[in-house]
Design a protein around this motif. Structure first.
Motif, PDB file in Angstrom:
ATOM      1  N   VAL A  45      82.928 -86.462  24.493  1.00 30.02           N
ATOM      2  CA  VAL A  45      83.851 -87.091  23.534  1.00 30.02           C
ATOM      3  C   VAL A  45      83.780 -86.368  22.195  1.00 30.02           C
ATOM      4  O   VAL A  45      84.808 -86.019  21.586  1.00 30.02           O
ATOM      5  N   ILE A  46      82.552 -86.119  21.730  1.00 26.48           N
ATOM      6  CA  ILE A  46      82.391 -85.448  20.437  1.00 26.48           C
ATOM      7  C   ILE A  46      82.956 -84.025  20.507  1.00 26.48           C
ATOM      8  O   ILE A  46      83.714 -83.587  19.630  1.00 26.48           O
ATOM      9  N   TYR A  47      82.633 -83.305  21.586  1.00 28.75           N
ATOM     10  CA  TYR A  47      83.105 -81.929  21.728  1.00 28.75           C
ATOM     11  C   TYR A  47      84.632 -81.869  21.720  1.00 28.75           C
ATOM     12  O   TYR A  47      85.238 -81.101  20.975  1.00 28.75           O
ATOM     13  N   PHE A  48      85.277 -82.713  22.531  1.00 26.38           N
ATOM     14  CA  PHE A  48      86.745 -82.669  22.612  1.00 26.38           C
ATOM     15  C   PHE A  48      87.394 -83.113  21.309  1.00 26.38           C
ATOM     16  O   PHE A  48      88.432 -82.586  20.915  1.00 26.38           O
ATOM     17  N   ALA A  49      86.770 -84.100  20.654  1.00 24.72           N
ATOM     18  CA  ALA A  49      87.345 -84.578  19.394  1.00 24.72           C
ATOM     19  C   ALA A  49      87.369 -83.463  18.356  1.00 24.72           C
ATOM     20  O   ALA A  49      88.323 -83.325  17.580  1.00 24.72           O
ATOM     21  N   VAL A  50      86.316 -82.640  18.357  1.00 23.19           N
ATOM     22  CA  VAL A  50      86.253 -81.549  17.388  1.00 23.19           C
ATOM     23  C   VAL A  50      87.137 -80.385  17.849  1.00 23.19           C
ATOM     24  O   VAL A  50      87.973 -79.871  17.105  1.00 23.19           O
ATOM     25  N   ARG A  51      86.988 -80.005  19.095  1.00 26.63           N
ATOM     26  CA  ARG A  51      87.671 -78.826  19.644  1.00 26.63           C
ATOM     27  C   ARG A  51      89.191 -78.986  19.604  1.00 26.63           C
ATOM     28  O   ARG A  51      89.917 -78.061  19.286  1.00 26.63           O
ATOM     29  N   TYR A  52      89.690 -80.179  19.918  1.00 25.83           N
ATOM     30  CA  TYR A  52      91.142 -80.373  20.019  1.00 25.83           C
ATOM     31  C   TYR A  52      91.684 -81.248  18.900  1.00 25.83           C
ATOM     32  O   TYR A  52      92.670 -81.951  19.065  1.00 25.83           O
ATOM     33  N   ARG A  53      90.994 -81.246  17.780  1.00 27.68           N
ATOM     34  CA  ARG A  53      91.492 -82.056  16.658  1.00 27.68           C
ATOM     35  C   ARG A  53      92.845 -81.519  16.200  1.00 27.68           C
ATOM     36  O   ARG A  53      93.161 -80.337  16.426  1.00 27.68           O
ATOM     37  N   ARG A  54      93.619 -82.359  15.519  1.00 31.76           N
ATOM     38  CA  ARG A  54      94.950 -81.945  15.054  1.00 31.76           C
ATOM     39  C   ARG A  54      94.807 -81.010  13.860  1.00 31.76           C
ATOM     40  O   ARG A  54      94.193 -81.357  12.873  1.00 31.76           O
ATOM     41  N   ARG A  55      95.371 -79.809  13.984  1.00 32.81           N
ATOM     42  CA  ARG A  55      95.247 -78.839  12.892  1.00 32.81           C
ATOM     43  C   ARG A  55      96.513 -78.768  12.055  1.00 32.81           C
ATOM     44  O   ARG A  55      96.507 -78.394  10.902  1.00 32.81           O
ATOM     45  N   SER A  56      97.687 -79.044  12.676  1.00 34.12           N
ATOM     46  CA  SER A  56      98.940 -79.023  11.908  1.00 34.12           C
ATOM     47  C   SER A  56      99.945 -79.949  12.576  1.00 34.12           C
ATOM     48  O   SER A  56      99.751 -80.373  13.712  1.00 34.12           O
ATOM     49  N   ASP A  57     101.055 -80.240  11.913  1.00 29.47           N
ATOM     50  CA  ASP A  57     102.046 -81.174  12.440  1.00 29.47           C
ATOM     51  C   ASP A  57     102.731 -80.659  13.696  1.00 29.47           C
ATOM     52  O   ASP A  57     103.140 -81.440  14.550  1.00 29.47           O
ATOM     53  N   GLU A  58     102.861 -79.318  13.848  1.00 27.82           N
ATOM     54  CA  GLU A  58     103.571 -78.773  15.010  1.00 27.82           C
ATOM     55  C   GLU A  58     102.850 -79.081  16.315  1.00 27.82           C
ATOM     56  O   GLU A  58     103.436 -79.046  17.385  1.00 27.82           O
ATOM     57  N   GLN A  59     101.563 -79.334  16.226  1.00 29.06           N
ATOM     58  CA  GLN A  59     100.789 -79.568  17.444  1.00 29.06           C
ATOM     59  C   GLN A  59     101.031 -80.944  18.064  1.00 29.06           C
ATOM     60  O   GLN A  59     100.572 -81.229  19.149  1.00 29.06           O
ATOM     61  N   LEU A  60     101.742 -81.800  17.377  1.00 26.94           N
ATOM     62  CA  LEU A  60     101.939 -83.162  17.866  1.00 26.94           C
ATOM     63  C   LEU A  60     102.675 -83.190  19.199  1.00 26.94           C
ATOM     64  O   LEU A  60     103.667 -82.506  19.393  1.00 26.94           O
ATOM     65  N   ALA A  61     102.201 -83.969  20.131  1.00 20.86           N
ATOM     66  CA  ALA A  61     102.889 -84.217  21.397  1.00 20.86           C
ATOM     67  C   ALA A  61     103.313 -82.948  22.112  1.00 20.86           C
ATOM     68  O   ALA A  61     104.441 -82.823  22.579  1.00 20.86           O
ATOM     69  N   THR A  62     102.406 -81.984  22.200  1.00 21.74           N
ATOM     70  CA  THR A  62     102.779 -80.738  22.875  1.00 21.74           C
ATOM     71  C   THR A  62     102.001 -80.518  24.166  1.00 21.74           C
ATOM     72  O   THR A  62     102.161 -79.505  24.805  1.00 21.74           O
ATOM     73  N   SER A  63     101.169 -81.466  24.560  1.00 16.08           N
ATOM     74  CA  SER A  63     100.373 -81.250  25.767  1.00 16.08           C
ATOM     75  C   SER A  63     101.257 -81.161  27.003  1.00 16.08           C
ATOM     76  O   SER A  63     102.156 -81.967  27.204  1.00 16.08           O
TER      77      SER A  63
END
Ligand code: CUA
Length: 316
Positions: A45-63
């Motif tokens: 949980v900690i690893y994924f929360a850090v690794r895939y945190r939101r870095r910019s608005d463009e990343q929203l809902a792109t999975s």
């Protein structure tokens, strides 16, 4: 049978029965499995929360991830197998623990507020102290005269509810002589925490000898018999002998004293008062104490009541 751990561990009381090692092994398996997954999941949980945190608005809902058969199978079948292992292992230990061997020595256990009585095949009754031979399976057939109690010996890893109107059983085999604490582990009233007994495991020869001799109160002086009954009949759950206030009045200095009763009257604590209080405790309730003592009518013989009174006289 699993190996014995006579002194216990940081977590656990000593393993003093043949089943204790099996119970602990199963417990350890489930416990450490849980520790492993707790650490692994928290770390993920900690690893994924850090690794895939939101870095910019463009990343929203792109999975684009929708489905992964391999991973989904893994998280379905690995836990399934682990749960099946726990169930099968647990069920086997449960059966071992529930079904007494055919050659077990049987002792009847009678629970009542707030004491334990143990009745042997010779008819002998031992209150407060279950005495058994070492290295032999002992089956306890238990019932209660009043309400729900529960018989628990941590060192043996056995526990069972004791229910009025029906019989429940547990069994154990204690390989080594020793002493083990019995608890009542079902809240049963004001004397619950004092509803204690001991299991004394004796070498077989000593047990036979004791069974023949000591369980019948023969020629011992009345006050001494009373002293034994104080622990065996459960008096000690509610009455101290050193002046401490428990559920009921202390016995220290009781005999001959003036008792102030709940109804405002006073009475002298003589033999008749003590006898009446043992047989019909509700008739004269001492001021500021709860009317919670059970009647010992039919449970104590006259000679035993005499013994108790003589014992109380010695507690000046
Ligand atoms: Cu008996 Cu709690």
């Amino acid at each position: 049978m699993a190996s014995e751990n006579a002194s216990g561990s940081f977590w656990m009381p000593p393993q003093a029965s043949t089943i204790a090692g099996d119970v602990d092994a199963l417990f350890d398996f489930i416990y450490y499995l849980n520790v492993f997954f707790f650490v692994a999941i928290t770390a993920a949980v900690i690893y994924f929360a850090v690794r895939y945190r939101r870095r910019s608005d463009e990343q929203l809902a792109t999975s684009q991830v929708g489905h992964n058969t391999l991973i989904e199978s893994a998280w379905t079948f690995i836990p399934l197998i682990l749960v099946i292992v726990m169930f099968v292992w647990g069920f086997r230990v449960f059966l071992d623990q529930s079904v007494a061997p055919d050659d077990a020595y049987e002792v009847k256990v009678t629970a009542s507020a707030y004491k334990w009585d143990f009745t042997y095949d010779t008819g002998a009754v031992s209150g407060g102290d279950l005495i058994v031979p070492a290295g032999r399976p002992i089956k306890l057939v238990m019932t209660s005269t009043d309400l729900l109690h529960s018989f628990f010996v941590p060192d043996f890893r056995i526990k069972s509810d004791v229910v009025p109107g029906r019989y429940t059983t547990v069994w154990f085999n204690a390989p080594q002589p020793g002493e083990h604490q019995v608890f009542c582990t079902e809240y049963c009233g004001v004397g619950h925490s004092g509803m204690l007994a001991k299991v004394t495991v004796l070498p077989p020869a000593e047990f036979e000898e004791k069974l023949q001799k000591d369980f019948i109160d023969g020629d011992i002086p009345p006050a001494e018999m009373g002293k034994k009954l104080y622990t065996q009949s459960g008096c000690m759950a509610c009455h101290s002998i050193d002046g401490t206030r428990l559920v009921g009045p202390t016995w220290k200095g009781l005999f001959g004293s003036e008792r102030k009763l709940a109804d405002g009257s006073t009475v002298k604590a003589d033999e008749n008062y003590l006898r009446e209080s043992i047989l019909q405790p509700m008739v004269k309730v001492v001021e500021s104490y709860p009317p919670s003592m059970p009647s010992y009518q039919g449970q104590l013989k006259d000679i035993q009541i005499d013994g108790l009174i003589e014992y109380i006289k010695t507690l000046k």
